[in-house]
Scaffold this active site. Sequence first.
Site, PDB file in Angstrom:
ATOM      1  N   SER A 171       3.011 -40.126  11.029  1.00 19.01           N
ATOM      2  CA  SER A 171       2.389 -40.768   9.873  1.00 19.01           C
ATOM      3  C   SER A 171       0.999 -40.168   9.695  1.00 19.01           C
ATOM      4  CB  SER A 171       2.350 -42.295  10.056  1.00 19.01           C
ATOM      5  OG  SER A 171       1.859 -42.913   8.895  1.00 19.01           O
ATOM      6  N   THR A 172      -0.059 -40.978   9.733  1.00 15.30           N
ATOM      7  CA  THR A 172      -1.419 -40.485   9.483  1.00 15.30           C
ATOM      8  C   THR A 172      -1.776 -39.339  10.422  1.00 15.30           C
ATOM      9  OG1 THR A 172      -1.969 -42.785   8.995  1.00 15.30           O
ATOM     10  CG2 THR A 172      -3.799 -41.225   9.125  1.00 15.30           C
TER      11      THR A 172
ATOM     12  N   HIS B 278       5.630 -40.161   6.987  1.00 13.66           N
ATOM     13  CA  HIS B 278       5.323 -41.111   5.913  1.00 13.66           C
ATOM     14  C   HIS B 278       4.595 -40.377   4.793  1.00 13.66           C
ATOM     15  CE1 HIS B 278       5.279 -44.567   9.098  1.00 13.66           C
ATOM     16  NE2 HIS B 278       6.502 -44.232   8.747  1.00 13.66           N
TER      17      HIS B 278
ATOM     18  N   ASP C 295       6.058 -48.002  13.530  1.00 14.76           N
ATOM     19  CA  ASP C 295       7.329 -47.545  12.985  1.00 14.76           C
ATOM     20  C   ASP C 295       7.986 -46.531  13.917  1.00 14.76           C
ATOM     21  OD1 ASP C 295       9.399 -47.300  11.098  1.00 14.76           O
ATOM     22  OD2 ASP C 295       8.446 -45.547  10.183  1.00 14.76           O
TER      23      ASP C 295
ATOM     24  N   MET D 220      -0.334 -44.396  12.267  1.00 16.39           N
ATOM     25  CA  MET D 220      -0.755 -45.797  12.366  1.00 16.39           C
ATOM     26  C   MET D 220       0.468 -46.700  12.413  1.00 16.39           C
ATOM     27  SD  MET D 220      -3.578 -47.463  12.528  1.00 16.39           S
ATOM     28  CE  MET D 220      -4.122 -49.166  12.503  1.00 16.39           C
TER      29      MET D 220
END
Length: 369
Positions: free
Chosen positions: A181-182, A207, A303, A300
């Site tokens: 993600s991030t 993401h 997930d 973050m």
Amino acid sequence: MSRKIRVIVVDDSALVRSLLAEIINRQTDMECIGSANDPLIAREMIRDLNPDVITLDVEMPHMDGIDFLGRLMRLRPMPVLMISTLTERGAEVTLRALELGAIDFVAKPRVGVANGLQELASQIVEKIRVAAVAHVRRLPAARAAVGPAMAGASAVVEKSALASSLLGRVSTEKIIAVGASTGGTEAIKEVLTHLPADCPGIVITQHMPPGFTTSFAARLNSLCLITVKEAVQGERILPGHAYIAPGGKHFSIARSGANYVAVVDDAPPVNRHKPSVEVLFKSVASCAGRNAFGIMLTGMGADGAAAMREMKDAGSYNLVQDEASCIVFGMPREAIAHGAADEVLPLQQIAPTLLTKLRSGADQVHHRI
């Protein structure tokens, strides 16, 4: 009470500056301490006010936001949230911004900006909170100066030595699943650019909203020895290829005889995400078992953590990025907490460790033959 997150908004649109300031000031844990319509004004403001986070428009008429970002990350590194437009050009520039060290981005609509930004308010403030605690690194001068095309050419030249170090007869049943993600766009690039052209098929969920994954896949494809593309419903997962979940769609795998095939669908979000790492990893646990390798990179939240544990329980070997090399240690931390990690490694060691495991497996196959 803890100190509020102090934010400076940089955007050439007075309307956008006003809307972002209002969204930020509605939060009890943050405040907009200034706004600027021009990066040159912003530079003085940053020096005088010392913000925790800045939001930065990608495309501005007076000075390119990317040029400003490159200078900022080289001279005074700080958390930056990019505000991007949903265009092909906007996507390409945003990926360059992430390469230069921006923490994340928000994709603003081209029309109906006022309503669109209000609809994005929760996403904007969540990403500001993440940025405020993210690990920011100083950008080396050489990286700031090299454009994306040159970077791609040099990366392929540097990695060409890998072409002579192929894995041999690695079973086509092997599959590598990656979640991020991030901070993940750069972390994924670091892993994939160090993999040889005949590695097992790779499936990736990062993401990312619709409109950005096409450019992301194309950018990686120009940098890697493997072929990188967006996943398409029903296609076979081939060795030497990496498949990226299309933004706004779930991506998983299924078995079709001896092959893995891509499943791309429009089901509801899982763990508030679409695509979701949980969806991909669950399918890999079910379809691949001990033939799978799992990789959890910076991001973050949680997930994919529970599904990565399912992968491990099914026999996969899992590599998780360590805290020191993560932009945000949320998803890797949760994977470790779930007991899903076989090894916790700095980002730069993930590809070499994976290759060592694959080669040892290939050697075992050769010995049996």
